[in-house]
Design a protein around this motif. Structure first.
Motif, PDB file in Angstrom:
ATOM      1  N   UNK A   1      22.134  73.328 -39.927  1.00  0.00           N
ATOM      2  CA  UNK A   1      21.031  72.382 -39.913  1.00  0.00           C
ATOM      3  C   UNK A   1      19.966  72.819 -38.905  1.00  0.00           C
ATOM      4  N   UNK A   2      18.726  72.420 -39.121  1.00  0.00           N
ATOM      5  CA  UNK A   2      17.649  72.853 -38.212  1.00  0.00           C
ATOM      6  C   UNK A   2      17.935  72.551 -36.748  1.00  0.00           C
ATOM      7  N   UNK A   3      18.467  71.352 -36.475  1.00  0.00           N
ATOM      8  CA  UNK A   3      18.720  70.976 -35.085  1.00  0.00           C
ATOM      9  C   UNK A   3      19.822  71.808 -34.434  1.00  0.00           C
ATOM     10  N   UNK A   4      20.598  72.529 -35.243  1.00  0.00           N
ATOM     11  CA  UNK A   4      21.648  73.394 -34.710  1.00  0.00           C
ATOM     12  C   UNK A   4      21.193  74.844 -34.568  1.00  0.00           C
ATOM     13  N   UNK A   5      19.919  75.117 -34.861  1.00  0.00           N
ATOM     14  CA  UNK A   5      19.391  76.483 -34.805  1.00  0.00           C
ATOM     15  C   UNK A   5      18.470  76.648 -33.606  1.00  0.00           C
ATOM     16  N   UNK A   6      18.401  77.877 -33.107  1.00  0.00           N
ATOM     17  CA  UNK A   6      17.552  78.180 -31.963  1.00  0.00           C
ATOM     18  C   UNK A   6      16.089  78.140 -32.384  1.00  0.00           C
ATOM     19  N   UNK A   7      15.249  77.558 -31.531  1.00  0.00           N
ATOM     20  CA  UNK A   7      13.814  77.536 -31.805  1.00  0.00           C
ATOM     21  C   UNK A   7      13.202  78.868 -31.399  1.00  0.00           C
ATOM     22  N   UNK A   8      12.333  79.399 -32.251  1.00  0.00           N
ATOM     23  CA  UNK A   8      11.737  80.710 -32.017  1.00  0.00           C
ATOM     24  C   UNK A   8      10.301  80.562 -31.553  1.00  0.00           C
ATOM     25  N   UNK A   9       9.977  81.217 -30.441  1.00  0.00           N
ATOM     26  CA  UNK A   9       8.591  81.338 -30.013  1.00  0.00           C
ATOM     27  C   UNK A   9       7.991  82.561 -30.672  1.00  0.00           C
ATOM     28  N   UNK A  10       6.690  82.499 -30.979  1.00  0.00           N
ATOM     29  CA  UNK A  10       6.046  83.664 -31.549  1.00  0.00           C
ATOM     30  C   UNK A  10       6.028  84.789 -30.521  1.00  0.00           C
ATOM     31  N   UNK A  11       6.081  86.028 -30.993  1.00  0.00           N
ATOM     32  CA  UNK A  11       6.219  87.163 -30.081  1.00  0.00           C
ATOM     33  C   UNK A  11       5.010  87.342 -29.165  1.00  0.00           C
ATOM     34  N   UNK A  12       3.844  86.792 -29.555  1.00  0.00           N
ATOM     35  CA  UNK A  12       2.678  86.911 -28.675  1.00  0.00           C
ATOM     36  C   UNK A  12       2.729  85.918 -27.520  1.00  0.00           C
TER      37      UNK A  12
ATOM     38  N   UNK B   1       3.228  75.092 -35.641  1.00  0.00           N
ATOM     39  CA  UNK B   1       4.331  75.215 -36.597  1.00  0.00           C
ATOM     40  C   UNK B   1       5.626  75.470 -35.838  1.00  0.00           C
ATOM     41  N   UNK B   2       6.632  74.649 -36.105  1.00  0.00           N
ATOM     42  CA  UNK B   2       7.938  74.812 -35.476  1.00  0.00           C
ATOM     43  C   UNK B   2       8.822  75.678 -36.364  1.00  0.00           C
ATOM     44  N   UNK B   3       9.410  76.707 -35.775  1.00  0.00           N
ATOM     45  CA  UNK B   3      10.267  77.647 -36.489  1.00  0.00           C
ATOM     46  C   UNK B   3      11.630  77.680 -35.818  1.00  0.00           C
ATOM     47  N   UNK B   4      12.677  77.491 -36.601  1.00  0.00           N
ATOM     48  CA  UNK B   4      14.050  77.612 -36.097  1.00  0.00           C
ATOM     49  C   UNK B   4      14.796  78.659 -36.914  1.00  0.00           C
ATOM     50  N   UNK B   5      15.546  79.498 -36.234  1.00  0.00           N
ATOM     51  CA  UNK B   5      16.182  80.654 -36.851  1.00  0.00           C
ATOM     52  C   UNK B   5      17.618  80.314 -37.234  1.00  0.00           C
ATOM     53  N   UNK B   6      17.908  80.366 -38.548  1.00  0.00           N
ATOM     54  CA  UNK B   6      19.266  80.116 -39.045  1.00  0.00           C
ATOM     55  C   UNK B   6      20.038  81.411 -39.225  1.00  0.00           C
ATOM     56  N   UNK B   7      19.322  82.519 -39.457  1.00  0.00           N
ATOM     57  CA  UNK B   7      19.967  83.824 -39.595  1.00  0.00           C
ATOM     58  C   UNK B   7      18.928  84.898 -39.327  1.00  0.00           C
ATOM     59  N   UNK B   8      19.326  85.928 -38.565  1.00  0.00           N
ATOM     60  CA  UNK B   8      18.443  87.048 -38.308  1.00  0.00           C
ATOM     61  C   UNK B   8      17.688  86.919 -36.999  1.00  0.00           C
TER      62      UNK B   8
ATOM     63  N   UNK C   1      11.376  73.006 -44.373  1.00  0.00           N
ATOM     64  CA  UNK C   1      11.471  73.980 -45.450  1.00  0.00           C
ATOM     65  C   UNK C   1      12.436  75.079 -45.004  1.00  0.00           C
ATOM     66  N   UNK C   2      13.433  75.369 -45.824  1.00  0.00           N
ATOM     67  CA  UNK C   2      14.324  76.493 -45.558  1.00  0.00           C
ATOM     68  C   UNK C   2      13.761  77.719 -46.272  1.00  0.00           C
ATOM     69  N   UNK C   3      13.399  78.726 -45.498  1.00  0.00           N
ATOM     70  CA  UNK C   3      12.775  79.943 -46.034  1.00  0.00           C
ATOM     71  C   UNK C   3      13.792  81.067 -46.050  1.00  0.00           C
TER      72      UNK C   3
END
Length: 267
Positions: free
Chosen positions: A127-138, A148-155, A227-229
């Motif tokens: 689930x999104x709340x169980x995934x790490x939040x990703x900051x943009x590399x810049x 835009x909030x991005x959470x990483x489920x894999x990769x 949205x799961x991408x």
């Protein structure tokens, strides 16, 4: 302008012309060299098409030709060369003055049908709340990525702490608007332009890309908070890469698919 849009699309006295003023909040890039995010141009074109034709988008494909920078205003001219009982074939030319920035071709429409099925299934993901939040590399800033909030489920995506590279080149991201904007055809078009963000994960190095194009095909848009991408990089060669994305609602409904080619950038 609809208050639910991610961008400030404005109508004019001409129902076939729309205006998109650019601010840093719809742009990406270095702080001193910002440019409009390609997905914003495509999404704005889809919004203009849907409002001009009075029909939902079925598919749209964008070719990105040049850069538009804030505080310029992008003019969107809508052309509808064919319109029938159920669907319209149309296109948008986005330009700043005489400089063409992007072209979007699309089909719009809907038909009554009892059939609604999907064969592509959503991948298993926490689930999104169980995934790490990703900051943009810049890093931080007041650009599009800050909205835009991005959470990483894999990769691996964004900062060095956001996940670990996946050997199969696949990247699973949960994405939503930090402002609580609804997930509609335009927001999905913006999210679809995140495919280049999977290049670093696939190559297992600090890399990304600039979009040359993007195509989105809508199946069924349903209410969802995230949205799961499911992003796959198909391959890279000769300085270019190709990838695709499936966009799912939280309940597993396939909402859209997308694909694009990009210029490979290794940082």
């Amino acid at each position: 302008m609809s208050p639910s849009l991610f961008f400030n699309l404005q109508a004019t006295h001409n129902p076939h012309r729309w205006l998109l003023p650019l601010s840093p909040t719809v742009c990406v890039g270095p702080p001193d060299n910002l440019f409009m995010f390609g997905g914003v141009g495509m999404a704005a074109a889809i919004a203009a098409l849907e409002r001009t034709c009075g029909r939902p988008a079925i598919w749209a494909t964008a070719q990105y030709l040049s850069y538009a920078r804030p505080p310029s205003i992008v003019d969107l001219d809508v052309w509808v060369p064919a319109s029938g009982k159920y669907n319209s074939q149309a296109r948008v030319i986005g330009h700043v003055g005489d400089k063409e920035i992007f072209t979007v071709n699309a089909a719009l429409g809907a038909r009554e049908s009892e059939h609604s099925t999907q064969w592509v299934q959503a991948p298993s993901a926490p689930a999104p709340e169980d995934c790490v939040e990703a900051d943009h590399w810049r890093g931080g800033g007041d650009d599009l990525h800050s909205r835009i909030e991005v959470r990483v489920a894999k990769g691996r995506y964004g900062g060095a702490t956001a996940g670990t590279p996946a050997d199969d080149g696949r990247l699973l991201l949960w994405i939503r608007s930090r402002e609580g904007l609804p997930i509609d055809s335009t927001f999905l078009a913006i999210v679809a332009d995140f495919v280049p963000g999977a290049l670093g994960n696939a190559l297992q190095m600090n890399a990304g890309g600039n979009s040359l194009d993007n195509t989105i095909r809508y199946r069924r848009i349903v209410p969802t908070d995230w949205v799961l991408c499911d992003i796959a990089i198909d391959g890279v060669h000769g300085g270019f890469g190709h990838g695709s994305m499936a966009l799912f609602a939280q309940d597993g409904q396939l909402m859209a698919t997308a694909s694009q080619s990009m210029i490979l950038r290794v940082f």
